[in-house]
Design a protein around this motif. Structure first.
Motif, PDB file in Angstrom:
ATOM      1  N   UNK A   1     -18.072  -9.991 -25.536  1.00 26.21           N
ATOM      2  CA  UNK A   1     -16.194 -10.566 -26.268  1.00 26.21           C
ATOM      3  C   UNK A   1     -15.890  -9.018 -26.254  1.00 26.21           C
ATOM      4  N   UNK A   2     -16.803  -7.832 -26.853  1.00 25.78           N
ATOM      5  CA  UNK A   2     -16.762  -6.867 -27.738  1.00 25.78           C
ATOM      6  C   UNK A   2     -15.537  -6.209 -26.603  1.00 25.78           C
ATOM      7  N   UNK A   3     -16.354  -5.993 -25.589  1.00 27.35           N
ATOM      8  CA  UNK A   3     -15.286  -5.016 -25.234  1.00 27.35           C
ATOM      9  C   UNK A   3     -14.020  -5.665 -24.295  1.00 27.35           C
ATOM     10  N   UNK A   4     -14.143  -7.227 -24.337  1.00 22.43           N
ATOM     11  CA  UNK A   4     -12.355  -7.851 -23.713  1.00 22.43           C
ATOM     12  C   UNK A   4     -11.644  -7.480 -24.812  1.00 22.43           C
ATOM     13  N   UNK A   5     -12.214  -7.770 -26.398  1.00 24.40           N
ATOM     14  CA  UNK A   5     -11.284  -7.492 -27.274  1.00 24.40           C
ATOM     15  C   UNK A   5     -10.125  -6.233 -27.526  1.00 24.40           C
ATOM     16  N   UNK A   6     -11.320  -4.715 -26.879  1.00 26.39           N
ATOM     17  CA  UNK A   6     -10.950  -3.885 -27.393  1.00 26.39           C
ATOM     18  C   UNK A   6      -9.384  -3.791 -25.792  1.00 26.39           C
ATOM     19  N   UNK A   7     -10.025  -4.321 -24.726  1.00 20.88           N
ATOM     20  CA  UNK A   7      -9.195  -3.969 -23.620  1.00 20.88           C
ATOM     21  C   UNK A   7      -7.581  -4.073 -24.250  1.00 20.88           C
ATOM     22  N   UNK A   8      -7.850  -5.632 -24.605  1.00 18.55           N
ATOM     23  CA  UNK A   8      -6.149  -6.606 -24.885  1.00 18.55           C
ATOM     24  C   UNK A   8      -5.979  -5.642 -26.136  1.00 18.55           C
ATOM     25  N   UNK A   9      -6.319  -5.071 -27.016  1.00 20.37           N
ATOM     26  CA  UNK A   9      -6.014  -4.870 -28.595  1.00 20.37           C
ATOM     27  C   UNK A   9      -5.086  -3.499 -27.819  1.00 20.37           C
ATOM     28  N   UNK A  10      -5.861  -2.580 -26.959  1.00 23.17           N
ATOM     29  CA  UNK A  10      -5.293  -1.467 -26.568  1.00 23.17           C
ATOM     30  C   UNK A  10      -3.976  -1.162 -26.044  1.00 23.17           C
ATOM     31  N   UNK A  11      -4.252  -2.261 -25.384  1.00 24.40           N
ATOM     32  CA  UNK A  11      -2.868  -2.767 -23.612  1.00 24.40           C
ATOM     33  C   UNK A  11      -1.531  -3.076 -24.737  1.00 24.40           C
ATOM     34  N   UNK A  12      -1.512  -3.995 -25.612  1.00 28.25           N
ATOM     35  CA  UNK A  12      -0.448  -4.613 -26.688  1.00 28.25           C
ATOM     36  C   UNK A  12       0.127  -3.447 -27.564  1.00 28.25           C
ATOM     37  N   UNK A  13      -0.443  -1.823 -27.550  1.00 32.65           N
ATOM     38  CA  UNK A  13      -0.073  -1.263 -28.667  1.00 32.65           C
ATOM     39  C   UNK A  13       0.633  -0.258 -27.391  1.00 32.65           C
ATOM     40  N   UNK A  14       1.718   0.336 -28.375  1.00 34.18           N
ATOM     41  CA  UNK A  14       2.504   1.170 -27.538  1.00 34.18           C
ATOM     42  C   UNK A  14       1.837   2.934 -27.695  1.00 34.18           C
ATOM     43  N   UNK A  15       2.187   3.219 -26.389  1.00 35.62           N
ATOM     44  CA  UNK A  15       1.723   5.256 -26.662  1.00 35.62           C
ATOM     45  C   UNK A  15       2.983   6.067 -26.926  1.00 35.62           C
ATOM     46  N   UNK A  16       2.619   6.925 -28.034  1.00 35.69           N
ATOM     47  CA  UNK A  16       3.999   7.860 -27.313  1.00 35.69           C
ATOM     48  C   UNK A  16       4.285   8.032 -25.965  1.00 35.69           C
ATOM     49  N   UNK A  17       3.130   8.930 -26.186  1.00 36.98           N
ATOM     50  CA  UNK A  17       3.121   9.897 -25.469  1.00 36.98           C
ATOM     51  C   UNK A  17       4.732   9.259 -23.618  1.00 36.98           C
TER      52      UNK A  17
END
Length: 726
Positions: free
Chosen positions: A379-395
């Motif tokens: 579960x935690x691996x999946x949470x991390x993946x979806x959390x990172x995919x939803x956040x904008x990156x400055x570059x």
């Protein structure tokens, strides 16, 4: 009331206890008119309002206020806006505009309105052929309710041609599932931020209603700030969030075969029909297939399910012609079945708030509904993946703004993909964020830069990340608590009325049978141990490759294309996926014997038209021992010569492994070659070549290698990967 008033009355008989939400006096005239409208709505002569419903209606109709209603699922939020619509239309006001997040939710709302004699229509991406007819009905005053998605608010044609008139004439604006406004929420959608602009364009006394069942204090504060656009006061009406019908429990089973086995053994014992939630598309599809093989009438429902098939499956569940839908979060806010008997989770959502929203599908019109969570170590691996995919990156944001600023014309999303190395889903989300922030604008033909300055709010996104991490820990705490689970969820939602429910496993002990028959474990293990998923070949080169210096376009020619391949498993699979994740996370080493046996099983069940006659490997810088042992091991067991590996040119493939399709291809193109020794071995090879690699993601490495091998003489290339990144 839910979106199906005929099935689930949104009301209670007078005198039924329910905690009050507001204490505002309501005049007898309004009470009489509202009660009459409600009884027409639900088709019951004895229907009366739940505590708080009539007060909310009065604030909208008489007070013309902006109101946020936070109430549990099934309380009757749609009763408030449908009754308020009837009263406002009777006063001569224009139609109600409902901003609703999902097509499925719109379908239910339209059906509910029509059954109540309210004329409701929608403008969305699936009914473009009806837009002219809908526009005409709006112009003639024949529409009581118009439902639109938040994305529709930024459609250039709708935004420029219809929205200004709607904003000036609507009698009530409704923001459904208002927690989507907040990036602190569990289901933030950037398009909801556009509602702030719509609010500032409304006439002074246009009432506004926002509704949600899943908002803690932080999200409420954010939503109220958005609703207050233009300096308007916002009234928050909040009720207790406990669900008396839900019987909550947690069954911790670490092994995926145990979780699946429990389902195989006990699904038929659960009341009525329900939903089994999985965290990934792959898990939903695999679990549904396993349950069907075991004799259960179920179907998978995911983001990949076609719209027409979604409608069919929703109706099948409503009609109890299936025991369960095995679903991702694609089946969430938009679905309403008042007598849904159970909700199970194979894997936990990333926050108690998201969990509360999903389990809220159950038990709206039943005395009891069973809710069971079976968390998993993945579960935690999946949470991390979806959390990172939803956040904008400055570059990435800087690259998009630079590309749009330098272009003399609007750029489509496809055109941008050949300029900036951002995957399609992340690019679409990023454009929405930049649009809402005023830095870009959607216009006919694509996107343009507005010239407005934009700065990455690192502090804000840092706070959001910290908040999401806290919520993930709260979900773990929920799994481990020995106290009341309903009270725990209420507390997470800042509901100060929380008290022990007296029904959950924390209050009365396990109410579920935790035993798992050996036969069910064997059935589950045989299903999860069955390796092999299809690896579809690429059919088309990405658009705009000439911008990246790659002379490719159109369809991939048949004489260089790879054949359909196989992978042992997707990394998101419940069975082999977990084992492969652990293998690929570790240090480079020889392929374990059990994984090699799985590869042999995949080969044995492949069903190819011609058996491969040799093995070639993709060169690997990260896992050379693993890949070479895979290739040589298959060759030895299959009595196939291992011809060696392609060579790396100019250091080999480069770039971000998470980049988009065009850049992934460009980063591979020209960086792999068939060396002289391998070319000599391929010369005159009499049959297909098996091409092996560790992980297939974009499939461009395999596609390019296949083309090179075929140009060197291989008549066909059959790709085999240990894992598919999907």
């Amino acid at each position: 009331m839910s979106a199906t008033p005929a099935a689930e009355p949104a009301t209670q008989p007078t005198g039924t206890p329910d905690a009050p939400v507001a204490d505002a006096p309501v005049g007898d005239g309004l009470r009489e008119r509202a009660t009459e409208a409600l009884r027409r709505l639900v088709g019951r002569a004895d229907a009366d309002f739940r505590d708080g419903q009539l007060e909310a209606i009065a604030e909208l109709v008489e007070g013309r206020r902006r109101v946020l209603v936070v109430q549990r699922t099934g309380w009757g939020k749609s009763a408030v806006y449908f009754v308020a619509t009837a009263l406002r239309r009777a006063e001569g006001a224009g139609p109600t505009v409902i901003v609703s997040p999902l097509l499925a939710l719109m379908r239910d709302q339209i059906g509910a309105a029509q059954r109540a004699g309210i004329r409701a229509v929608t403008l969305n991406s699936t009914n473009a052929d009806e837009w002219g007819e809908v526009s005409g009905a709006l112009a003639r005053g024949e529409v009581d309710v118009l439902l639109v998605s938040p994305e529709r608010l930024n459609n250039p044609r709708f935004r420029d041609e219809q929205l200004p008139h709607l904003a000036s004439t609507c009698g009530l604006l409704v923001v459904d599932e208002a927690h989507c406004v907040s990036d602190w929420g569990h289901d933030f959608r950037p398009d909801y931020r556009r509602i702030r602009d719509l609010l500032t364009s409304l006439p002074e006394r246009t009432p506004v209603l926002a509704t949600t069942a899943t908002a803690n204090a932080r999200v409420v504060t954010d939503v109220v700030e958005q609703l207050g656009a233009g300096g308007r006061d916002v009234l928050t009406l909040r009720g207790p969030l406990a669900r008396a019908s839900l019987r909550l429990g947690v069954l911790p089973l670490a092994a995926p075969e145990q979780r699946l086995a429990w389902l195989i053994a006990h699904l038929g014992e659960l009341p009525g029909s329900g939903i089994v939630y999985a965290l990934t598309v792959a898990a939903a599809e695999d679990v549904a297939a396993a349950l069907r093989e075991a004799g259960h009438e179920v179907a998978a429902y995911t983001g990949r399910t076609e719209p027409a098939e979604r409608i069919r499956l929703e109706e099948a569940l409503r009609d109890n012609s299936v025991k369960a839908l095995v679903a991702t979060s694609a089946l969430g806010m938009g679905f309403d079945k008042p007598d849904l008997g159970f909700v199970l989770h194979l894997g936990a959502p990333s926050s108690p708030v998201a969990y509360y929203q999903q389990v809220g599908r159950a038990g709206r019109a039943t005395e009891r509904a069973d809710v069971l969570l079976m968390p998993g170590p993945e579960d935690k691996d999946i949470w991390r993946y979806f959390a990172s995919a939803s956040m904008p990156r400055q570059d990435q944001a800087d690259a998009v703004l630079r590309a749009l600023s330098e272009s003399a014309k609007p750029l489509s999303t496809v055109a941008l993909e050949a300029i900036v190395d951002v995957r399609r889903t992340r690019l679409e989300l990023l454009l929405k964020v930049l649009d809402v922030d005023g830095a870009v604008q959607r216009v006919p033909g694509g996107w343009t830069a507005t010239g407005e300055p934009w700065a990455y709010d690192e502090e804000r996104y840092g706070r959001v990340t910290e908040a999401r991490e806290r919520e993930q820990q709260l979900m773990v705490d929920y799994e481990r608590t020995d106290g009341c689970r309903m009270a725990f969820l209420q507390t997470c939602l800042d509901d100060d009325t929380a008290e022990p429910c007296g029904r959950c496993d924390g209050c009365v002990g396990p109410w579920f049978d935790a035993t798992i028959p050996d036969a069910a474990v064997n059935t589950a293990r045989s299903r999860l141990d069955r390796p092999g998923v299809a690896l579809e070949p690429r059919a088309q080169w990405p658009s705009g490759m000439d911008r990246l210096g790659v002379p490719l376009r159109g369809r991939i020619a048949a004489d260089v294309a790879m054949a359909e391949g196989r992978a042992v498993a997707r990394l998101s699979d419940l069975g082999w996926g977990q084992r492969l994740r652990e293998l690929l996370r570790g240090e480079d080493r020889e392929l374990p014997p059990e994984v090699l046996r799985a590869c042999v099983d995949v080969l044995a069940s492949w069903g190819w038209s011609r058996r491969p006659v040799a093995v070639v490997s993709v060169p690997s810088r990260r896992r050379p021992r693993l890949v070479e042992s895979l290739a040589s091991g298959i060759g030895e067991l299959g009595r196939l010569p291992y011809l060696g590996s392609l060579d790396l040119a100019e250091g080999g493939p480069v770039g971000d492994p998470g980049g988009n399709s065009a850049f992934r291809l460009a980063n591979v193109w020209g960086r792999l070659v068939v060396g002289p020794e391998l070319a000599g071995r391929l010369d005159g090879v009499p049959g297909p070549v098996l091409l092996v690699d560790d992980v297939a993601d974009s499939r461009w490495t395999l596609t390019v290698c296949s083309g090179l091998l075929r140009e060197a003489g291989a008549p066909e290339v059959l790709p085999l990967a240990l894992a598919l990144e999907a």
